[in-house]
Design a protein around this motif. Sequence first.
Motif, PDB file in Angstrom:
ATOM      1  N   VAL A 160       0.868  -1.181   0.000  1.00 46.85           N
ATOM      2  CA  VAL A 160       0.000   0.000   0.000  1.00 46.85           C
ATOM      3  C   VAL A 160       0.903   1.229   0.000  1.00 46.85           C
ATOM      4  N   THR A 161       0.717   2.078  -0.980  1.00 46.60           N
ATOM      5  CA  THR A 161       1.526   3.282  -1.091  1.00 46.60           C
ATOM      6  C   THR A 161       0.625   4.503  -1.162  1.00 46.60           C
ATOM      7  N   GLY A 162       0.869   5.482  -0.294  1.00 46.05           N
ATOM      8  CA  GLY A 162       0.149   6.746  -0.333  1.00 46.05           C
ATOM      9  C   GLY A 162       1.037   7.827  -0.913  1.00 46.05           C
ATOM     10  N   LEU A 163       0.479   8.658  -1.788  1.00 45.81           N
ATOM     11  CA  LEU A 163       1.262   9.718  -2.421  1.00 45.81           C
ATOM     12  C   LEU A 163       1.427  10.934  -1.525  1.00 45.81           C
ATOM     13  N   ARG A 164       0.696  10.978  -0.400  1.00 43.74           N
ATOM     14  CA  ARG A 164       0.820  12.048   0.589  1.00 43.74           C
ATOM     15  C   ARG A 164       0.584  13.421  -0.042  1.00 43.74           C
ATOM     16  N   VAL A 165      -0.467  13.504  -0.839  1.00 46.01           N
ATOM     17  CA  VAL A 165      -0.817  14.765  -1.495  1.00 46.01           C
ATOM     18  C   VAL A 165      -1.220  15.791  -0.430  1.00 46.01           C
ATOM     19  N   PRO A 166      -0.795  17.064  -0.552  1.00 43.82           N
ATOM     20  CA  PRO A 166      -0.978  18.021   0.535  1.00 43.82           C
ATOM     21  C   PRO A 166      -2.386  18.572   0.721  1.00 43.82           C
ATOM     22  N   SER A 167      -3.237  18.476  -0.302  1.00 42.86           N
ATOM     23  CA  SER A 167      -4.591  19.007  -0.151  1.00 42.86           C
ATOM     24  C   SER A 167      -5.560  18.228  -1.021  1.00 42.86           C
ATOM     25  N   ALA A 168      -6.847  18.361  -0.711  1.00 39.75           N
ATOM     26  CA  ALA A 168      -7.863  17.630  -1.472  1.00 39.75           C
ATOM     27  C   ALA A 168      -7.914  18.096  -2.921  1.00 39.75           C
ATOM     28  N   THR A 169      -7.730  19.383  -3.155  1.00 35.10           N
ATOM     29  CA  THR A 169      -7.738  19.876  -4.531  1.00 35.10           C
ATOM     30  C   THR A 169      -6.494  19.433  -5.294  1.00 35.10           C
ATOM     31  N   ALA A 170      -5.376  19.287  -4.599  1.00 33.34           N
ATOM     32  CA  ALA A 170      -4.117  18.905  -5.255  1.00 33.34           C
ATOM     33  C   ALA A 170      -4.131  17.462  -5.748  1.00 33.34           C
ATOM     34  N   ILE A 171      -5.083  16.655  -5.272  1.00 31.08           N
ATOM     35  CA  ILE A 171      -5.168  15.276  -5.774  1.00 31.08           C
ATOM     36  C   ILE A 171      -5.353  15.286  -7.288  1.00 31.08           C
ATOM     37  N   ALA A 172      -6.167  16.225  -7.779  1.00 33.05           N
ATOM     38  CA  ALA A 172      -6.437  16.298  -9.219  1.00 33.05           C
ATOM     39  C   ALA A 172      -5.230  16.781 -10.015  1.00 33.05           C
ATOM     40  N   GLU A 173      -4.187  17.216  -9.314  1.00 40.49           N
ATOM     41  CA  GLU A 173      -2.988  17.713  -9.990  1.00 40.49           C
ATOM     42  C   GLU A 173      -1.891  16.648 -10.104  1.00 40.49           C
ATOM     43  N   VAL A 174      -2.146  15.461  -9.564  1.00 41.25           N
ATOM     44  CA  VAL A 174      -1.168  14.372  -9.681  1.00 41.25           C
ATOM     45  C   VAL A 174      -0.989  14.041 -11.156  1.00 41.25           C
ATOM     46  N   THR A 175       0.238  14.023 -11.623  1.00 44.83           N
ATOM     47  CA  THR A 175       0.506  13.851 -13.047  1.00 44.83           C
ATOM     48  C   THR A 175       0.528  12.377 -13.454  1.00 44.83           C
ATOM     49  N   GLU A 176       0.373  12.151 -14.738  1.00 48.24           N
ATOM     50  CA  GLU A 176       0.472  10.788 -15.253  1.00 48.24           C
ATOM     51  C   GLU A 176       1.848  10.206 -14.991  1.00 48.24           C
ATOM     52  N   GLU A 177       2.888  11.044 -15.050  1.00 43.10           N
ATOM     53  CA  GLU A 177       4.250  10.569 -14.786  1.00 43.10           C
ATOM     54  C   GLU A 177       4.365  10.047 -13.354  1.00 43.10           C
ATOM     55  N   GLN A 178       3.762  10.754 -12.394  1.00 47.31           N
ATOM     56  CA  GLN A 178       3.769  10.292 -11.007  1.00 47.31           C
ATOM     57  C   GLN A 178       3.044   8.954 -10.865  1.00 47.31           C
ATOM     58  N   VAL A 179       1.904   8.850 -11.531  1.00 45.48           N
ATOM     59  CA  VAL A 179       1.116   7.616 -11.434  1.00 45.48           C
ATOM     60  C   VAL A 179       1.865   6.449 -12.058  1.00 45.48           C
ATOM     61  N   ILE A 180       2.450   6.659 -13.220  1.00 44.46           N
ATOM     62  CA  ILE A 180       3.187   5.589 -13.891  1.00 44.46           C
ATOM     63  C   ILE A 180       4.361   5.122 -13.031  1.00 44.46           C
ATOM     64  N   ARG A 181       5.061   6.073 -12.442  1.00 43.54           N
ATOM     65  CA  ARG A 181       6.185   5.719 -11.566  1.00 43.54           C
ATOM     66  C   ARG A 181       5.696   4.895 -10.371  1.00 43.54           C
ATOM     67  N   THR A 182       4.568   5.296  -9.800  1.00 46.99           N
ATOM     68  CA  THR A 182       4.018   4.574  -8.650  1.00 46.99           C
ATOM     69  C   THR A 182       3.575   3.175  -9.039  1.00 46.99           C
ATOM     70  N   LEU A 183       2.935   3.048 -10.181  1.00 43.94           N
ATOM     71  CA  LEU A 183       2.501   1.731 -10.646  1.00 43.94           C
ATOM     72  C   LEU A 183       3.691   0.783 -10.785  1.00 43.94           C
ATOM     73  N   ARG A 184       4.765   1.279 -11.348  1.00 41.15           N
ATOM     74  CA  ARG A 184       5.957   0.431 -11.518  1.00 41.15           C
ATOM     75  C   ARG A 184       6.584   0.079 -10.168  1.00 41.15           C
ATOM     76  N   GLU A 185       6.521   1.017  -9.215  1.00 36.48           N
ATOM     77  CA  GLU A 185       7.127   0.783  -7.907  1.00 36.48           C
ATOM     78  C   GLU A 185       6.364  -0.276  -7.106  1.00 36.48           C
ATOM     79  N   ILE A 186       5.054  -0.295  -7.202  1.00 32.73           N
ATOM     80  CA  ILE A 186       4.267  -1.231  -6.380  1.00 32.73           C
ATOM     81  C   ILE A 186       4.009  -2.551  -7.071  1.00 32.73           C
ATOM     82  N   ASP A 187       4.325  -2.640  -8.352  1.00 28.32           N
ATOM     83  CA  ASP A 187       4.112  -3.894  -9.071  1.00 28.32           C
ATOM     84  C   ASP A 187       5.229  -4.886  -8.753  1.00 28.32           C
ATOM     85  N   SER A 188       4.889  -6.162  -8.835  1.00 35.35           N
ATOM     86  CA  SER A 188       5.868  -7.243  -8.700  1.00 35.35           C
ATOM     87  C   SER A 188       5.250  -8.481  -9.334  1.00 35.35           C
ATOM     88  N   PRO A 189       6.050  -9.512  -9.594  1.00 31.80           N
ATOM     89  CA  PRO A 189       5.488 -10.723 -10.195  1.00 31.80           C
ATOM     90  C   PRO A 189       4.387 -11.363  -9.354  1.00 31.80           C
TER      91      PRO A 189
END
Length: 249
Positions: A160-189
Motif C-alpha cells: 500500500v503506497t500513499g502519495l501524501r498529497v498536501p490538499s484535497a484539490t491537489a489530488i487532481a494535480e497528480v501527473t500521469e508521470e507520477q502515477v506511472i512511476r508509482t505503478l511500476r514501484e508497487i508492481d511485482s510478479p
Amino acid sequence: MTHDITGYRAKVGVVVPSTNTVVEHDTAMLAPHGVTFHTGRMYIDNPAMNSDETFVNLIEQIRASMKVALRDVMTAKPDLIMMGMSAETFWGGVEGNASFIKRVEAMVDGLQVTTGASACRAALEAFDVKKIAVFSPYQPVADVNVNRYFTEAGFDVLKVTGLRVPSATAIAEVTEEQVIRTLREIDSPDVEAIVQVGTNLSMVRLADQAEHWLGKPVIAINAATIWHTLRSAGFTDTWGAAGSLLRDH
C-alpha cells in the motif's frame, strides 16, 4: 410511469466533496445512453490533508456536510446513489463500510447505495484475484484503513503506497508521470492486480493503458464505482478504452 427525457433508463445521484473535479468528468465520460448522473457537493472549508491530523479533519468535514449534499441531490429524484468519495468508505474496514452504507441508505429513503470500497471489492472478485497492490493520494492514517478493508475482505495486500498529497484539490494535480512511476514501484510478479483509490485522481484512461504494459488488471476507483453502480442496477453496457473491468465484466 413518466420517465425523465434524458435519464430515461436511470438517474444516479452522486455525492462528492466540493473540492473534487474528477468524478463529474468521469461519470460524463462513461455514462451510457439514457443514464444521467447528478451531483450533490459536500462543502469542504479546509482542504488541507498534509498530515494525519489534517486528513482526519477532512474526513470530519465530509461527515458534517454529507447530509445536506444528499438532501440536495435527492430533489432530482434519483433512482440510485453513488458515493463519489472513497476514504470514508474504507474507514473502519469491512464493518465500517457496511455501517456507512446503512447510514446513507437511511438518508435516501432506502435507495441502492454504491461505495468505492464495495465497488473495488466487487471488481477484484470479478477478476478472481487475491494478491493485490494498492495506491492512494492519502496520508498513512487513511492507508491503514484501506489496508484493513481489503485484508478483512479476504485479499492479500502486498503493498500500500500513499502519495501524501498536501490538499484535497491537489489530488487532481497528480501527473500521469507520477502515477506511472508509482505503478511500476508497487508492481511485482506476485501482484495479481493493482487498485487505485482516491476519486479526485484521474486514472480511468491511464489504468486501461497500464493494463497493456503491466499485463494484469489495474482498477481505477471511479471506473469500478460507476461499473458497480450500473451492474447492481442490472445495466450491462460495456465500454472500450476504460479498462478490462468495463469491457469484459
